[in-house]
Design a protein around this motif. Structure first.
Motif, PDB file in Angstrom:
ATOM      1  N   LEU A 104     -49.262 -30.066 -23.431  1.00 26.01           N
ATOM      2  CA  LEU A 104     -49.922 -29.451 -24.585  1.00 26.01           C
ATOM      3  C   LEU A 104     -49.027 -29.666 -25.791  1.00 26.01           C
ATOM      4  N   MET A 105     -49.509 -30.394 -26.770  1.00 24.17           N
ATOM      5  CA  MET A 105     -48.651 -30.847 -27.862  1.00 24.17           C
ATOM      6  C   MET A 105     -49.090 -30.239 -29.186  1.00 24.17           C
ATOM      7  N   SER A 106     -49.462 -31.052 -30.149  1.00 21.27           N
ATOM      8  CA  SER A 106     -49.714 -30.571 -31.499  1.00 21.27           C
ATOM      9  C   SER A 106     -51.012 -29.778 -31.603  1.00 21.27           C
ATOM     10  N   MET A 107     -51.045 -28.906 -32.624  1.00 20.64           N
ATOM     11  CA  MET A 107     -52.247 -28.149 -32.955  1.00 20.64           C
ATOM     12  C   MET A 107     -52.558 -28.312 -34.438  1.00 20.64           C
ATOM     13  N   ALA A 108     -53.791 -28.024 -34.786  1.00 19.20           N
ATOM     14  CA  ALA A 108     -54.208 -27.864 -36.174  1.00 19.20           C
ATOM     15  C   ALA A 108     -55.083 -26.624 -36.224  1.00 19.20           C
ATOM     16  N   VAL A 109     -54.994 -25.872 -37.309  1.00 15.98           N
ATOM     17  CA  VAL A 109     -55.712 -24.600 -37.423  1.00 15.98           C
ATOM     18  C   VAL A 109     -56.440 -24.546 -38.755  1.00 15.98           C
ATOM     19  N   ASP A 110     -57.737 -24.225 -38.708  1.00 13.96           N
ATOM     20  CA  ASP A 110     -58.515 -23.918 -39.899  1.00 13.96           C
ATOM     21  C   ASP A 110     -58.789 -22.422 -39.857  1.00 13.96           C
ATOM     22  N   ALA A 111     -58.036 -21.649 -40.645  1.00 13.45           N
ATOM     23  CA  ALA A 111     -58.150 -20.189 -40.592  1.00 13.45           C
ATOM     24  C   ALA A 111     -59.513 -19.720 -41.080  1.00 13.45           C
ATOM     25  N   ARG A 112     -60.079 -20.437 -42.036  1.00 10.91           N
ATOM     26  CA  ARG A 112     -61.350 -20.002 -42.620  1.00 10.91           C
ATOM     27  C   ARG A 112     -62.466 -20.010 -41.590  1.00 10.91           C
ATOM     28  N   THR A 113     -62.523 -21.050 -40.770  1.00  8.91           N
ATOM     29  CA  THR A 113     -63.587 -21.160 -39.769  1.00  8.91           C
ATOM     30  C   THR A 113     -63.123 -20.715 -38.380  1.00  8.91           C
ATOM     31  N   GLY A 158     -46.622 -40.603 -18.967  1.00  8.30           N
ATOM     32  CA  GLY A 158     -46.460 -39.509 -19.907  1.00  8.30           C
ATOM     33  C   GLY A 158     -45.468 -39.848 -20.998  1.00  8.30           C
ATOM     34  N   ARG A 159     -44.780 -40.991 -20.886  1.00  9.38           N
ATOM     35  CA  ARG A 159     -43.840 -41.411 -21.915  1.00  9.38           C
ATOM     36  C   ARG A 159     -44.592 -41.863 -23.171  1.00  9.38           C
ATOM     37  N   HIS A 160     -44.053 -41.501 -24.319  1.00  7.65           N
ATOM     38  CA  HIS A 160     -44.623 -41.887 -25.618  1.00  7.65           C
ATOM     39  C   HIS A 160     -46.089 -41.471 -25.716  1.00  7.65           C
ATOM     40  N   GLY A 161     -46.342 -40.203 -25.434  1.00  8.88           N
ATOM     41  CA  GLY A 161     -47.702 -39.696 -25.530  1.00  8.88           C
ATOM     42  C   GLY A 161     -48.097 -39.244 -26.928  1.00  8.88           C
ATOM     43  N   GLY A 162     -47.204 -39.359 -27.921  1.00  9.03           N
ATOM     44  CA  GLY A 162     -47.489 -38.793 -29.246  1.00  9.03           C
ATOM     45  C   GLY A 162     -47.262 -37.282 -29.171  1.00  9.03           C
ATOM     46  N   CYS A 163     -48.029 -36.489 -29.765  1.00  7.61           N
ATOM     47  CA  CYS A 163     -49.308 -36.703 -30.431  1.00  7.61           C
ATOM     48  C   CYS A 163     -49.402 -35.623 -31.501  1.00  7.61           C
ATOM     49  N   ARG A 164     -49.438 -35.999 -32.763  1.00  7.13           N
ATOM     50  CA  ARG A 164     -49.420 -35.048 -33.883  1.00  7.13           C
ATOM     51  C   ARG A 164     -50.771 -35.026 -34.576  1.00  7.13           C
ATOM     52  N   LEU A 165     -51.222 -33.812 -34.942  1.00  7.22           N
ATOM     53  CA  LEU A 165     -52.487 -33.607 -35.646  1.00  7.22           C
ATOM     54  C   LEU A 165     -52.232 -33.131 -37.072  1.00  7.22           C
ATOM     55  N   LEU A 166     -53.141 -33.502 -37.976  1.00  8.39           N
ATOM     56  CA  LEU A 166     -53.061 -33.052 -39.362  1.00  8.39           C
ATOM     57  C   LEU A 166     -54.468 -33.010 -39.948  1.00  8.39           C
ATOM     58  N   LEU A 167     -54.819 -31.866 -40.562  1.00  3.88           N
ATOM     59  CA  LEU A 167     -56.082 -31.750 -41.282  1.00  3.88           C
ATOM     60  C   LEU A 167     -55.889 -32.256 -42.705  1.00  3.88           C
ATOM     61  N   ASP A 168     -56.689 -33.233 -43.094  1.00  2.00           N
ATOM     62  CA  ASP A 168     -56.626 -33.809 -44.437  1.00  2.00           C
ATOM     63  C   ASP A 168     -57.199 -32.802 -45.437  1.00  2.00           C
ATOM     64  N   TYR A 226     -51.654 -48.960 -37.856  1.00  3.43           N
ATOM     65  CA  TYR A 226     -51.297 -49.430 -36.519  1.00  3.43           C
ATOM     66  C   TYR A 226     -49.886 -50.004 -36.533  1.00  3.43           C
ATOM     67  N   GLY A 227     -49.429 -50.460 -35.358  1.00  2.00           N
ATOM     68  CA  GLY A 227     -48.086 -51.007 -35.255  1.00  2.00           C
ATOM     69  C   GLY A 227     -47.003 -49.949 -35.188  1.00  2.00           C
ATOM     70  N   HIS A 228     -47.336 -48.766 -34.624  1.00  2.85           N
ATOM     71  CA  HIS A 228     -46.379 -47.667 -34.496  1.00  2.85           C
ATOM     72  C   HIS A 228     -45.837 -47.588 -33.070  1.00  2.85           C
ATOM     73  N   ARG A 229     -44.652 -47.015 -32.927  1.00  2.00           N
ATOM     74  CA  ARG A 229     -44.041 -46.833 -31.603  1.00  2.00           C
ATOM     75  C   ARG A 229     -44.398 -45.475 -30.998  1.00  2.00           C
ATOM     76  N   ASN A 230     -44.067 -44.399 -31.702  1.00  2.00           N
ATOM     77  CA  ASN A 230     -44.341 -43.061 -31.168  1.00  2.00           C
ATOM     78  C   ASN A 230     -44.372 -42.083 -32.327  1.00  2.00           C
TER      79      ASN A 230
END
Length: 384
Positions: A104-113, A158-168, A226-230
């Motif tokens: 269980l990695m990154s989260m993003a939260v929209d407090a309004r909804t 499971g190596r290099h699984g990322g994973c980051r979230l971001l709300l634009d 594209y062209g990213h490692r992790n």
């Protein structure tokens, strides 16, 4: 002095306190900047633990009413922290596949909804990484209406699984930074979701209509860069620009300014050859150079957030980047064109072990998670 400033000049790191590691030799593409000592205008920091007794907390996000949401990688648990007390919002152990760096990695939260997104491992249909979405009840005590937003992000051990979230902030997009799954062909294969920054509609999971390859019928329609490692960090500057933090091999952790359709030059083939440059300018086409790189050795950079508020003094407007192996936070100052000006490393943030995530709270404080595997904490950092 409580603040150490790195200034990069002629490819060498100077102006360091004895506690700061110096790369032995700069890489060919290491970013340089003039030496500027601005420590006198940097504030002293107050650091306090607001949650304890955690194990590998991967992310912390702010929710309404003074609540913090915290994800723990291996426990596959989302917690609510309020007034120093922790309670479990959701035990996702039946949903989440945990292996190595993936769980269980990154989260993003929209407090309004009252919406929460999470990036996590999954074994449904074979081991992979996916993005899920839930609604939260009004008292932030229960998740419901689970929906899979994006699936099929590659993973092997499971190596290099990322994973980051971001709300634009400027659209309905959800950005997803992924790892290459330690498979050499993934980063430059536009139809692999590994080694990418992806851009999808936050509610439907469909590719955004203005993605660079949106007209394709294959998975490349999700690809932003594209062209990213992790990819371990994503952050949006006040001017709307999008930035990523990427872990290097034995050299060159990177901070990148994301250009739609940009190639960031990681191509460890044949096999998985980690001796190649992080940004290989010998590849066909144009590769985007990093705006900052660590040189050799790496610091194992991770999460990042832009610092905001006049109370931060000269650190206002810098990019705060957490480092795991180096156990510190780097405050990177970039000018309006995106060129590096200086790097500041506060000593107060070098005594907590591995640091995984950085989030900017609504009042401008920074929220950090430690990632030492035992008795981990969420730290709140503010200027004195």
């Amino acid at each position: 002095m409580s603040i150490a400033v790195l200034a990069l000049t002629g490819g060498l790191l100077t102006g360091l306190s004895p506690s700061v590691a110096v790369p032995a030799e700069p890489s060919a593409h290491q970013v340089t900047a003039p030496a500027v000592d601005r420590a006198a205008r940097a504030p002293r920091l107050k650091v306090r633990a607001v949650a304890r007794g955690l194990a590998n907390p991967w992310d912390v996000q702010q929710a309404p009413g003074g609540r913090l949401l915290v994800s723990e990688r291996d426990r596959a648990r989302i917690s609510v922290v309020r007034n120093g007390e922790r309670r479990t919002l959701a035990d996702l152990s039946r949903l989440v596949w945990v292996s190595g760096e993936t769980g269980l990695m990154s989260m993003a939260v929209d407090a309004r909804t009252r919406t929460v997104w999470a990036c996590h491992g999954s074994s449904r249909g074979g081991d992979h990484v996916q993005v899920s979405r839930w609604r939260v009840d009004a008292k932030w005590k229960r998740l419901s209406r689970h929906r899979t937003i994006l699936t099929g992000l590659p993973s092997t051990s499971g190596r290099h699984g990322g994973c980051r979230l971001l709300l634009d902030r400027a659209s309905d997009a959800l950005l997803v930074g992924t790892g290459d799954a330690a498979v050499g062909t993934n980063p430059r294969d536009l139809d692999s979701l590994g080694g990418k920054v992806l851009r999808v509609h936050r509610r439907t999971g469909e590719p955004m209509a203005d993605n660079p390859f949106a007209g394709a019928s294959t998975d490349r329609r999700f690809v932003w860069t594209y062209g990213h490692r992790n990819v371990q960090g994503l952050a949006q500057r006040g001017d709307g620009s999008l930035w990523s933090v990427e872990q290097g091999s034995y050299r060159d952790d990177e901070v990148n300014l994301l250009v739609p359709g940009g190639d960031y030059g990681w191509n460890p083939v044949p096999g998985y050859d980690e001796s190649v440059p992080m940004t290989d300018q010998a590849l066909p086409g144009e590769q985007q150079d990093a705006k900052w790189s660590s040189g050799d050795p790496t610091l194992a950079t991770s999460g990042a957030a832009w610092v905001r508020g006049k109370q931060w003094g000269r650190l206002d407007g810098t990019l705060a980047v957490a480092a795991l192996k180096a156990s510190r936070v780097l405050f990177l100052e970039f000018d309006d064109a995106g060129d590096l000006v200086s790097v500041t490393q506060p000593k107060q943030l070098t005594t907590h072990g591995r640091l995984r995530s950085v989030t900017s709270a609504r009042n401008g404080d920074l929220l950090l998670t430690t990632d030492n595997g035992d008795r981990d904490q969420v730290l709140r950092v503010s200027p004195r």
